[in-house]
Design a protein around this motif. Sequence first.
Motif, short mmCIF file in Angstrom:
data_model
loop_
_atom_site.label_atom_id
_atom_site.label_comp_id
_atom_site.label_asym_id
_atom_site.label_seq_id
_atom_site.Cartn_x
_atom_site.Cartn_y
_atom_site.Cartn_z
N LEU A 183 109.80 -93.72 53.13
CA LEU A 183 110.81 -94.77 53.05
C LEU A 183 112.06 -94.30 52.31
N GLY A 184 111.88 -93.52 51.24
CA GLY A 184 113.03 -93.04 50.49
C GLY A 184 113.92 -92.13 51.31
N VAL A 185 113.31 -91.19 52.03
CA VAL A 185 114.09 -90.28 52.88
C VAL A 185 114.80 -91.06 53.98
N ALA A 186 114.10 -92.01 54.61
CA ALA A 186 114.71 -92.77 55.70
C ALA A 186 115.88 -93.61 55.21
N LEU A 187 115.73 -94.30 54.10
CA LEU A 187 116.81 -95.15 53.58
C LEU A 187 117.99 -94.31 53.11
N ALA A 188 117.72 -93.21 52.40
CA ALA A 188 118.81 -92.37 51.91
C ALA A 188 119.56 -91.72 53.08
N ALA A 189 118.83 -91.26 54.09
CA ALA A 189 119.49 -90.67 55.26
C ALA A 189 120.33 -91.71 56.00
N THR A 190 119.85 -92.94 56.05
CA THR A 190 120.63 -94.01 56.69
C THR A 190 121.93 -94.26 55.94
N VAL A 191 121.89 -94.24 54.61
CA VAL A 191 123.11 -94.42 53.81
C VAL A 191 124.11 -93.30 54.11
N VAL A 192 123.63 -92.06 54.17
CA VAL A 192 124.51 -90.93 54.49
C VAL A 192 125.12 -91.11 55.87
N GLN A 193 124.31 -91.49 56.84
CA GLN A 193 124.82 -91.67 58.20
C GLN A 193 125.86 -92.78 58.26
N VAL A 194 125.60 -93.89 57.58
CA VAL A 194 126.53 -95.02 57.63
C VAL A 194 127.84 -94.66 56.95
N VAL A 195 127.79 -94.02 55.79
CA VAL A 195 129.02 -93.65 55.09
C VAL A 195 129.86 -92.70 55.93
N LEU A 196 129.23 -91.66 56.47
CA LEU A 196 129.97 -90.70 57.30
C LEU A 196 130.47 -91.35 58.59
N GLY A 197 129.60 -92.10 59.25
CA GLY A 197 129.98 -92.71 60.52
C GLY A 197 131.11 -93.71 60.38
N VAL A 198 131.04 -94.56 59.36
CA VAL A 198 132.08 -95.57 59.17
C VAL A 198 133.40 -94.90 58.78
N THR A 199 133.35 -93.94 57.88
CA THR A 199 134.57 -93.25 57.45
C THR A 199 135.25 -92.55 58.62
N ILE A 200 134.49 -91.79 59.39
CA ILE A 200 135.08 -91.03 60.50
C ILE A 200 135.49 -91.96 61.63
N GLY A 201 134.70 -93.00 61.91
CA GLY A 201 135.06 -93.93 62.97
C GLY A 201 136.33 -94.68 62.68
N VAL A 202 136.49 -95.19 61.44
CA VAL A 202 137.70 -95.91 61.07
C VAL A 202 138.90 -94.96 61.02
N ALA A 203 138.71 -93.76 60.47
CA ALA A 203 139.82 -92.79 60.42
C ALA A 203 140.28 -92.41 61.81
N SER A 204 139.35 -92.27 62.74
CA SER A 204 139.72 -91.92 64.10
C SER A 204 140.51 -93.03 64.77
N ALA A 205 140.10 -94.30 64.56
CA ALA A 205 140.78 -95.42 65.21
C ALA A 205 142.14 -95.70 64.59
N LEU A 206 142.31 -95.45 63.29
CA LEU A 206 143.57 -95.76 62.62
C LEU A 206 144.51 -94.57 62.52
N GLY A 207 144.01 -93.38 62.82
CA GLY A 207 144.83 -92.19 62.68
C GLY A 207 145.78 -91.99 63.85
N THR A 208 146.54 -90.90 63.78
CA THR A 208 147.44 -90.55 64.87
C THR A 208 146.64 -90.10 66.08
N ARG A 209 147.36 -89.87 67.19
CA ARG A 209 146.68 -89.46 68.42
C ARG A 209 145.94 -88.15 68.23
N TRP A 210 146.55 -87.22 67.49
CA TRP A 210 145.91 -85.92 67.28
C TRP A 210 144.68 -86.05 66.38
#
Length: 330
Positions: free
Chosen positions: A115-142
């Motif tokens: 459970l600890g590995v699964a929950l911690a890995a999910t936190v890492v995935q969510v932080v990276l995914g949300v950060t990169i997804g929002v940056a991609s949508a709000l950033g310039t075309r490049w």
Amino acid sequence: MSEALVAVGTTGTDPSVPAVSGARQFWRRLRGQRAALVAAALVALLVLVALAAPLLTAVEGQDPTTYHPSLIDSARGGVPVGSFGGIGADHWLGVEPQTGRDLFARLVYGARVSLGVALAATVVQVVLGVTIGVASALGTRWVDQLLSRATDVIVSMPLMIMSLALLAVVPPGFPRPVLVTLVIGLIAWGNIAKIVRAQTLALKGLDHVLAARLSGWGPWRVARRELLPGLAAPIITYAALLVPTNISIEAALSFLGVGVKPPTPSWGQMLTAADVWYQAAPQYLLLPAGALFVTVLALTVLGDGVRTALDPRAVSRLRVGTGRKREAKA
């Protein structure tokens, strides 16, 4: 499966309408799904058992690493002495073949790792995914092109093969649970990044977001104040569905011998050694396999319930215990 459930739940919805109107409505919808409530109770019980593992093993008077050679029959190849795998007052679920280690202690400590590995890995995935997804949508075309192509590469990577390769080359002295967490989190964030990017592109055209941008707010302030509240529902939904997937991945990696190493207990690691004992000591195989099955099933049902409760227009994938009549009356 997680991606399909999220896609079905968000397809055809109007991003201008909040998926959740408040905590009260969310809990009311969730209470209307009996299967989700049972799953939530099971998950809470499993988390409680994992947290209380030292206390439970202290009550039993055992620990997960001590060998008990007197409790195994070496003449029969290491089969536990006594009936039902050595179950008794001192060993509530019996002992391991060949080692004599207490099965109950290893099972509850294995819950902490899985459970600890699964929950911690999910936190890492969510932080990276949300950060990169929002940056991609709000950033310039490049910026959008660069991050989108990087996300496509991550999504196309075979997770198990990449995990096997990375875990095999890391020095053995590195803490294995931490390593497994980082490997899963750093390889499997691509799908949530694509979901967040698509939702952000839909939300950024709304009037209140445009007004915030025209007032001079920076992109990160706009994301924090205007976009993240609208992204909460799909993020929470996908995160709830990621946890059972990550538990299965950790168990598979440990089963293949590249995950958590002995003497640290893990359900997948227990299954690795149990495959040759299913006839002589069936509980050695059935206990970790049953724990994995119940945990993954409960988390999957709970994730589906959370998805349905967050979006009242979504239909549950479950056929039993969803309280559809009560939801329709409400």
